[in-house]
Each structure stands twice: as C-alpha cells, then as structure tokens.
Scaffold this motif. Structure first.
Motif, mmCIF file in Angstrom:
data_model
loop_
_atom_site.group_PDB
_atom_site.id
_atom_site.type_symbol
_atom_site.label_atom_id
_atom_site.label_comp_id
_atom_site.label_asym_id
_atom_site.label_seq_id
_atom_site.Cartn_x
_atom_site.Cartn_y
_atom_site.Cartn_z
ATOM 1 N N MET A 107 31.661 -37.271 -2.556
ATOM 2 C CA MET A 107 32.832 -36.450 -2.804
ATOM 3 C C MET A 107 33.508 -36.507 -3.953
ATOM 4 O O MET A 107 33.565 -37.589 -4.581
ATOM 5 C CB MET A 107 33.628 -36.895 -1.582
ATOM 6 N N SER A 108 33.699 -35.310 -4.620
ATOM 7 C CA SER A 108 34.345 -35.211 -5.798
ATOM 8 C C SER A 108 35.917 -35.102 -5.662
ATOM 9 O O SER A 108 36.322 -34.370 -4.731
ATOM 10 C CB SER A 108 33.800 -34.197 -6.813
ATOM 11 N N LEU A 109 36.563 -35.598 -6.587
ATOM 12 C CA LEU A 109 38.158 -35.409 -6.655
ATOM 13 C C LEU A 109 38.511 -34.579 -7.822
ATOM 14 O O LEU A 109 37.649 -34.694 -9.037
ATOM 15 C CB LEU A 109 38.694 -36.679 -6.754
ATOM 16 N N GLU A 110 39.503 -33.637 -7.679
ATOM 17 C CA GLU A 110 39.885 -32.763 -8.566
ATOM 18 C C GLU A 110 41.087 -33.481 -9.294
ATOM 19 O O GLU A 110 42.210 -33.828 -8.947
ATOM 20 C CB GLU A 110 40.478 -31.527 -8.237
ATOM 21 N N ILE A 111 40.587 -33.752 -10.755
ATOM 22 C CA ILE A 111 41.760 -34.455 -11.460
ATOM 23 C C ILE A 111 42.386 -33.390 -12.526
ATOM 24 O O ILE A 111 41.473 -32.460 -12.940
ATOM 25 C CB ILE A 111 40.814 -35.438 -12.690
ATOM 26 N N SER A 112 43.607 -33.433 -12.649
ATOM 27 C CA SER A 112 44.301 -32.433 -13.509
ATOM 28 C C SER A 112 45.257 -33.250 -14.334
ATOM 29 O O SER A 112 45.323 -34.675 -14.236
ATOM 30 C CB SER A 112 45.165 -31.501 -12.620
ATOM 31 N N TYR A 113 45.573 -32.488 -15.301
ATOM 32 C CA TYR A 113 46.684 -33.174 -16.396
ATOM 33 C C TYR A 113 47.960 -32.385 -16.381
ATOM 34 O O TYR A 113 47.988 -31.215 -16.566
ATOM 35 C CB TYR A 113 45.893 -33.237 -17.852
ATOM 36 N N ASP A 114 48.853 -33.421 -16.514
ATOM 37 C CA ASP A 114 50.393 -32.735 -16.510
ATOM 38 C C ASP A 114 50.850 -32.880 -17.882
ATOM 39 O O ASP A 114 51.092 -34.141 -18.443
ATOM 40 C CB ASP A 114 51.281 -33.692 -15.497
ATOM 41 N N SER A 115 50.999 -31.858 -18.859
ATOM 42 C CA SER A 115 51.412 -32.076 -20.067
ATOM 43 C C SER A 115 52.918 -32.553 -20.334
ATOM 44 O O SER A 115 53.129 -33.088 -21.485
ATOM 45 C CB SER A 115 51.078 -30.751 -20.779
ATOM 46 N N LYS A 116 53.749 -32.432 -19.379
ATOM 47 C CA LYS A 116 55.147 -32.847 -19.437
ATOM 48 C C LYS A 116 55.156 -34.463 -19.376
ATOM 49 O O LYS A 116 55.758 -34.966 -20.279
ATOM 50 C CB LYS A 116 55.904 -32.336 -18.375
ATOM 51 N N THR A 117 54.519 -35.067 -18.351
ATOM 52 C CA THR A 117 54.466 -36.385 -18.259
ATOM 53 C C THR A 117 53.527 -37.238 -18.969
ATOM 54 O O THR A 117 53.511 -38.540 -18.911
ATOM 55 C CB THR A 117 54.143 -36.777 -16.587
ATOM 56 N N LYS A 118 52.602 -36.341 -19.479
ATOM 57 C CA LYS A 118 51.279 -36.724 -20.037
ATOM 58 C C LYS A 118 50.527 -37.812 -19.000
ATOM 59 O O LYS A 118 49.995 -38.818 -19.608
ATOM 60 C CB LYS A 118 51.712 -37.434 -21.412
ATOM 61 N N LYS A 119 50.220 -37.305 -17.938
ATOM 62 C CA LYS A 119 49.499 -38.469 -16.954
ATOM 63 C C LYS A 119 48.608 -37.488 -16.472
ATOM 64 O O LYS A 119 48.529 -36.216 -16.238
ATOM 65 C CB LYS A 119 50.629 -38.651 -15.944
ATOM 66 N N LEU A 120 47.094 -38.099 -15.816
ATOM 67 C CA LEU A 120 46.102 -37.481 -15.198
ATOM 68 C C LEU A 120 46.880 -37.597 -13.638
ATOM 69 O O LEU A 120 47.396 -38.437 -13.313
ATOM 70 C CB LEU A 120 44.875 -38.219 -15.322
ATOM 71 N N LEU A 121 46.678 -36.785 -12.767
ATOM 72 C CA LEU A 121 46.853 -36.418 -11.698
ATOM 73 C C LEU A 121 45.860 -36.330 -10.714
ATOM 74 O O LEU A 121 44.668 -35.617 -11.097
ATOM 75 C CB LEU A 121 48.055 -35.383 -11.478
ATOM 76 N N LEU A 122 45.912 -36.902 -9.566
ATOM 77 C CA LEU A 122 44.851 -36.742 -8.547
ATOM 78 C C LEU A 122 45.536 -36.193 -7.254
ATOM 79 O O LEU A 122 46.713 -36.269 -7.082
ATOM 80 C CB LEU A 122 44.318 -38.055 -8.239
ATOM 81 N N PRO A 123 44.803 -35.544 -6.351
ATOM 82 C CA PRO A 123 45.472 -35.116 -5.143
ATOM 83 C C PRO A 123 46.016 -36.205 -4.237
ATOM 84 O O PRO A 123 45.831 -37.364 -4.597
ATOM 85 C CB PRO A 123 44.024 -34.708 -4.434
ATOM 86 N N LYS A 124 46.861 -35.988 -3.317
ATOM 87 C CA LYS A 124 47.627 -36.903 -2.658
ATOM 88 C C LYS A 124 46.854 -37.562 -1.801
ATOM 89 O O LYS A 124 47.196 -38.907 -1.497
ATOM 90 C CB LYS A 124 48.632 -35.881 -1.896
ATOM 91 N N ASP A 125 45.661 -37.274 -1.106
ATOM 92 C CA ASP A 125 44.875 -38.172 -0.671
ATOM 93 C C ASP A 125 43.786 -39.047 -1.243
ATOM 94 O O ASP A 125 42.911 -39.432 -0.524
ATOM 95 C CB ASP A 125 44.105 -37.170 0.669
ATOM 96 N N ALA A 126 43.893 -38.866 -2.585
ATOM 97 C CA ALA A 126 42.910 -39.592 -3.411
ATOM 98 C C ALA A 126 42.951 -41.171 -3.058
ATOM 99 O O ALA A 126 41.829 -41.505 -3.298
ATOM 100 C CB ALA A 126 43.135 -39.455 -4.828
ATOM 101 N N GLU A 127 44.063 -41.814 -2.788
ATOM 102 C CA GLU A 127 43.895 -43.086 -2.522
ATOM 103 C C GLU A 127 43.081 -43.466 -1.111
ATOM 104 O O GLU A 127 42.434 -44.453 -1.140
ATOM 105 C CB GLU A 127 45.322 -43.679 -2.412
ATOM 106 N N ILE A 128 42.857 -42.536 -0.258
ATOM 107 C CA ILE A 128 42.351 -42.670 1.036
ATOM 108 C C ILE A 128 40.877 -42.460 0.693
ATOM 109 O O ILE A 128 39.757 -42.986 1.213
ATOM 110 C CB ILE A 128 42.865 -41.743 2.035
ATOM 111 N N ILE A 129 40.673 -41.350 0.025
ATOM 112 C CA ILE A 129 39.322 -40.806 -0.371
ATOM 113 C C ILE A 129 38.493 -41.967 -1.192
ATOM 114 O O ILE A 129 37.293 -42.321 -0.990
ATOM 115 C CB ILE A 129 39.175 -39.319 -1.008
ATOM 116 N N SER A 130 39.279 -42.239 -2.340
ATOM 117 C CA SER A 130 38.643 -43.075 -3.223
ATOM 118 C C SER A 130 39.698 -44.044 -3.929
ATOM 119 O O SER A 130 40.010 -43.923 -5.115
ATOM 120 C CB SER A 130 37.846 -42.423 -4.425
ATOM 121 N N PRO A 131 39.937 -45.232 -3.210
ATOM 122 C CA PRO A 131 41.005 -46.086 -3.831
ATOM 123 C C PRO A 131 40.349 -46.569 -5.280
ATOM 124 O O PRO A 131 41.348 -46.965 -5.988
ATOM 125 C CB PRO A 131 40.871 -47.354 -2.802
#
Length: 201
Positions: A1-25
């Motif tokens: 299963m793939s996870l969609e990773i996005s980038y927040d230019s304001k915080t300069k962080k990579l973001l994962l979906p909220k359920d990412a920890e459950i899907i792939s810790p």
C-alpha cells in the motif's frame, strides 16, 4: 500500500495522511526523523552544518545541564531521591534537545552521567522498574562498565527476577572480578535462588 506524501512550504515539513502511523509506522518514523534533521539544518543558518567538535559544542546549554546535575546530586545527598530523579530527568530532556549536529561524544558523556545518576536515585526511591530501564540503556551504551550491570542486577533482584539478577552480577564480574559489591550481591541472589527452589532455609 502506498502513502501520499506532501510538502508544506510554510512549516517546511513533509506531511503524511493522518492514518499513516497505523498503515506504516516505519515510514511515519522515517518522515519524522527527516523533518527533525531538516528543521535543524534550517535553524543552523548554513547549507552545511559545521563539523562537530568540542569547540562548537553549545557551552550555554552545557552550563544549564551541569547546573541541573548539581541540583540533582544535592537532592540525592539530602535524601530527596524522587526530587533528585526529577532533576536528572529534566537534564536528560535538555540533552535530547541538543542540535543533532553537535558532537555526539560530548552528548553521550552527558547522557551516560545523567542516566547513571537517575538510576541510582530511582534505586534509592524504590522505583525499580525505572532504575532497570536506565541501567538497561546504559548497558547498551557502555557494555564494559561493571557498575551498570550492578545497577540492573539490583533492579532485577527487587523486581523478583533473581536469575536475571544473577546473570547481571556474573557479567559485571567478568569485567571486574574483584568488585566486592558485585560479589556480595551475587552471593545474596544465589542464596535467594536456593531458597526459592527449596534447597536452602
């Protein structure tokens, strides 16, 4: 299963979906570590962090950490073991906040000193599980230090893990066969094991 990773230019962080920890810790942990290192590089103010040396070790933080250590030792000497353990815990928290690019050798020395002291304070406060955890971490960091096996052995003894305590004392003695405290504690636990087995009264 793939996870969609996005980038927040304001915080300069990579973001994962909220359920990412459950899907792939594992992926969540990797992204958190990457974000932490990126934050430290940006805060550093240069494209490449300086080579870690004792000279560029944060001296102001070292002074605060040393003060916490002295306060913890003073509380220990006064018999306030729980207060002492709290001071050492605050110091460990400060050590963990050091920049990731500072000298690891300096950080490791500070951390081991605080862990040893907190383990001793927790043993005196009869917080044996906490003392065991600190001693166990110390053994992972400093395998050839007999006193760390003594700390873990005493913790194991009071937790009722007599065979584990015996093994700790014997391993400590393999590094220092003339250590009187280890020999004394080993004799105590051997008597206790015999008693538990019904072979000694």
């Amino acid at each position: 299963m793939s996870l969609e990773i996005s980038y927040d230019s304001k915080t300069k962080k990579l973001l994962l979906p909220k359920d990412a920890e459950i899907i792939s810790p594992e992926v969540k942990n990797d992204i958190d570590q990457l974000n932490s290192l990126t934050h430290e590089i940006i805060a550093n103010g240069s494209d490449v962090p300086p080579v870690p040396t004792p000279e560029n070790f944060n001296k102001d933080m070292s002074k605060m950490i040393r003060k916490l250590y002295e306060t913890g030792v003073q509380a220990f000497k006064s018999g306030k073991f729980e207060d002492s353990a709290k001071q050492f815990s605050i110091g460990i928290e400060m050590i963990s906040r050091r920049h990731k690019f500072e000298s690891f050798q300096g950080t490791l020395q500070e951390l081991s000193l605080f862990l040893m002291s907190r383990a001793d304070a927790n043993l005196k406060a009869k917080q044996y599980l906490k003392a065991f955890n600190d001693a166990d971490m110390l053994i992972g960091m400093m395998m050839n230090t007999p006193e760390n096996f003594l700390r873990r052995g005493v913790s194991n003894y009071f937790l009722g893990n007599y065979e584990a305590a015996r093994a700790d004392y014997q391993r400590g003695l393999s590094f220092d066969e003339n250590n009187e405290r280890l020999q004394t504690e080993l004799n105590i636990v051997l008597d206790k094991i015999l008693e538990e087995n019904g072979d000694y009264l």
